[in-house]
Design an enzyme around this catalytic site. Structure first.
Site, mmCIF file in Angstrom:
data_model
loop_
_atom_site.group_PDB
_atom_site.id
_atom_site.type_symbol
_atom_site.label_atom_id
_atom_site.label_comp_id
_atom_site.label_asym_id
_atom_site.label_seq_id
_atom_site.Cartn_x
_atom_site.Cartn_y
_atom_site.Cartn_z
ATOM 1 N N GLU A 219 -5.052 9.330 -3.134
ATOM 2 C CA GLU A 219 -3.911 10.098 -3.431
ATOM 3 C C GLU A 219 -3.096 9.236 -4.349
ATOM 4 O O GLU A 219 -2.064 8.600 -4.216
ATOM 5 C CB GLU A 219 -3.083 10.285 -2.356
ATOM 6 C CG GLU A 219 -2.728 9.216 -1.309
ATOM 7 C CD GLU A 219 -2.245 9.693 -0.182
ATOM 8 O OE1 GLU A 219 -2.123 10.821 0.321
ATOM 9 O OE2 GLU A 219 -1.646 8.828 0.436
ATOM 10 N N PRO A 220 -3.779 9.009 -5.713
ATOM 11 C CA PRO A 220 -2.951 8.240 -6.686
ATOM 12 C C PRO A 220 -1.800 8.712 -7.446
ATOM 13 O O PRO A 220 -1.863 10.022 -7.390
ATOM 14 C CB PRO A 220 -4.271 8.118 -7.618
ATOM 15 C CG PRO A 220 -4.980 9.120 -7.626
ATOM 16 C CD PRO A 220 -4.874 9.524 -6.184
ATOM 17 N N ARG A 259 12.750 0.079 -13.210
ATOM 18 C CA ARG A 259 11.532 -0.792 -12.845
ATOM 19 C C ARG A 259 11.776 -2.235 -13.301
ATOM 20 O O ARG A 259 11.467 -3.122 -12.556
ATOM 21 C CB ARG A 259 10.374 -0.285 -13.137
ATOM 22 C CG ARG A 259 9.951 0.963 -12.761
ATOM 23 C CD ARG A 259 8.395 1.545 -12.758
ATOM 24 N NE ARG A 259 7.592 0.823 -11.981
ATOM 25 C CZ ARG A 259 6.908 -0.266 -12.288
ATOM 26 N NH1 ARG A 259 6.838 -0.466 -13.850
ATOM 27 N NH2 ARG A 259 5.962 -0.981 -11.685
ATOM 28 N N CYS A 290 27.073 -1.079 -17.651
ATOM 29 C CA CYS A 290 27.697 -2.031 -17.827
ATOM 30 C C CYS A 290 27.366 -3.250 -16.879
ATOM 31 O O CYS A 290 27.983 -3.696 -15.685
ATOM 32 C CB CYS A 290 29.072 -1.732 -17.197
ATOM 33 S SG CYS A 290 29.494 -0.119 -18.152
HETATM 34 N N1 LLP Z 1 0.431 7.313 -1.158
HETATM 35 C C1 LLP Z 1 1.366 6.862 -0.465
HETATM 36 C C2 LLP Z 1 1.443 6.984 1.019
HETATM 37 C C3 LLP Z 1 2.250 6.181 -1.205
HETATM 38 O O1 LLP Z 1 3.402 5.710 -0.447
HETATM 39 C C4 LLP Z 1 2.133 5.952 -2.659
HETATM 40 C C5 LLP Z 1 3.376 5.190 -3.482
HETATM 41 C C6 LLP Z 1 1.160 6.652 -3.248
HETATM 42 C C7 LLP Z 1 0.104 7.135 -2.473
HETATM 43 C C8 LLP Z 1 1.092 6.423 -4.902
HETATM 44 O O2 LLP Z 1 0.956 5.064 -5.159
HETATM 45 P P1 LLP Z 1 0.661 4.898 -6.396
HETATM 46 O O3 LLP Z 1 -0.919 5.555 -6.873
HETATM 47 O O4 LLP Z 1 1.230 5.577 -7.500
HETATM 48 O O5 LLP Z 1 0.296 3.391 -6.776
HETATM 49 N N2 LLP Z 1 8.324 2.688 -7.161
HETATM 50 C C9 LLP Z 1 7.170 1.778 -7.198
HETATM 51 C C10 LLP Z 1 6.073 2.248 -6.657
HETATM 52 C C11 LLP Z 1 6.317 2.873 -5.237
HETATM 53 C C12 LLP Z 1 4.977 3.319 -4.708
HETATM 54 C C13 LLP Z 1 5.402 4.056 -3.432
HETATM 55 N N3 LLP Z 1 4.138 4.775 -2.893
HETATM 56 C C14 LLP Z 1 7.076 1.317 -8.686
HETATM 57 O O6 LLP Z 1 7.677 1.718 -9.549
HETATM 58 O O7 LLP Z 1 6.071 0.426 -9.096
#
Ligand code: LLP
Length: 363
Positions: A219-220, A259, A290
């Site tokens: 699940e990317p 980020r 600000c």
């Molecule tokens: N599955 C689950 C259960 C998750 O919690 C997440 C991300 C994903 C899949 C997808 O992960 P990805 O492939 O996008 O890395 N706000 C942070 C990232 C937080 C990710 C939260 N969960 C950032 O901007 O780096």
């Protein structure tokens, strides 16, 4: 494949993901609402979250999501009581915390023992939860799930977790395994990330240890959308402080991309009308909020002839920018435009000042 919609979600995105044949990971009632609003069938959605409310679970079970990834003993009990109320027993996967430490920012690593997510494998919670779910008549225990962190570059972190999951799946005899998302992407010039193909090859290799026919999911989020988008700003001021640095201020900032502030993430910048210009002038790119922390790029180079009024673009901003955006300083959110084969389509309109007071209850 399941798309982690938290990375970027709007109605058009939900439709696009569904049309491309992916399932949607929704982690809140709000994300589920957007998916259903877009016409994605509930059984193409998977419900996540470490603290799903009774209302969110009721919404997902009533709609009939494909499965729920259960994160806690409290949630197992909540699901049972909703079935007692008359809802259909849902299919569930259990989120396992495999005790795998990953190389990424500590705010976004989730597979370690000290985590708010999932059932701990090492201390016996995972097997206890499997015992409860397997014995319950009020849910169908179909699989296990893990997600060890986000923006992870080391393939061996994923294969380590995947092997632990495969062993557990064999022991429990489940029919589905989800290896999570988390694949990192290159944000700046000197970063190198594995491709989705490389990543899946390693995961498939680990999955070959599964003893019975098993559905395997990933699940990317980030690796699907990050590099699909650029953010377009307009330069408003250029301030040279001799002997210190040059500040280039743009008409956005931490409200459209938090980020850099949150994780110290790096980005590049270029001028879209002069993409081939040499980037020789060192600057700091900041927003219009600000506070001094409102930095988009701490140090980067831009063309030496950059002037006020130029557009400035930051690439690789498709993931966790718009979705984590805010209205800080009552800055309106930017629009989102999909482009394809030379055509452009507005999919989220620019916010107006009226949007800023839409939820206010007038005195
Ligand atoms: N599955 C689950 C259960 C998750 O919690 C997440 C991300 C994903 C899949 C997808 O992960 P990805 O492939 O996008 O890395 N706000 C942070 C990232 C937080 C990710 C939260 N969960 C950032 O901007 O780096």
């Amino acid at each position: 494949m399941i798309y982690a919609s938290k990375a970027f979600l709007c109605t058009a995105m939900a439709k696009l993901v569904h049309d491309e044949g992916l399932l949607l990971d929704v982690a809140t009632g709000g994300e589920l609402f957007v998916a259903l609003h877009a016409g994605v069938p509930a059984d193409h959605c998977v419900l996540h979250g470490n603290n799903k409310s009774v209302d969110e679970l009721r919404m997902a079970m009533t709609a009939g999501v494909r499965h729920i990834v259960v994160d806690s003993f409290d949630e197992l009990a909540r699901i049972e009581s909703l079935v007692d109320e008359g809802l259909t027993a849902p299919r569930v996967q259990l989120r396992i915390t495999p005790g795998v430490y990953v190389h990424t920012h500590e705010y976004i690593s989730t597979g370690q023992d000290d985590s708010k997510f999932g059932f701990n494998l090492g201390n016996g919670d995972a097997r206890r939860a499997a015992g409860i779910a397997g014995a319950s008549k009020k849910m169908r225990f179909v699989g296990i799930h893990c997600h060890i962190g986000s923006n992870v570059f080391a393939v061996e972190n994923f294969t380590h977790a995947a092997r632990l999951m495969v062993d557990l799946a064999n022991e429990l005899g489940v029919e589905e395994v989800t290896f999570g998302g988390g694949l990192g992407v290159a944000y700046v010039g000197d970063e190198r990330a594995p491709s989705i193909t490389d990543w899946s090859r390693h995961l498939l290799d680990a999955a070959s240890g599964l003893q019975k026919p098993t559905k395997v999911f990933v699940e990317p989020g980030r690796s699907i959308v990050a590099s699909a988008a650029v953010t377009v700003y307009r330069v408003g001021t250029i301030k040279e402080i001799p002997g210190v640095r040059t500040y280039v201020s743009v008409d956005g900032g931490m409200s459209d991309n938090p980020r850099p502030v949150l994780y110290g993430s790096g980005y590049e910048a270029f001028v879209p009308t002069r993409t081939n210009s040499a980037r020789t002038k060192p600057v700091r790119v900041v927003g219009k909020h600000c506070e001094s922390g409102d930095i988009l790029i701490s140090e980067t180079e831009v063309p030496a002839d950059l002037v006020v009024g130029d557009l400035l673009v930051t690439p690789v901003t498709g993931a966790y920018g718009h979705s984590m955006g805010s209205n800080y300083n009552k800055v309106t959110r930017p629009p989102v435009v999909f482009v394809r084969s030379g055509g452009a389509r507005l999919v989220v309109r620019r916010e107006t000042f009226e949007d800023l007071v839409r939820a206010d209850v007038a005195e």
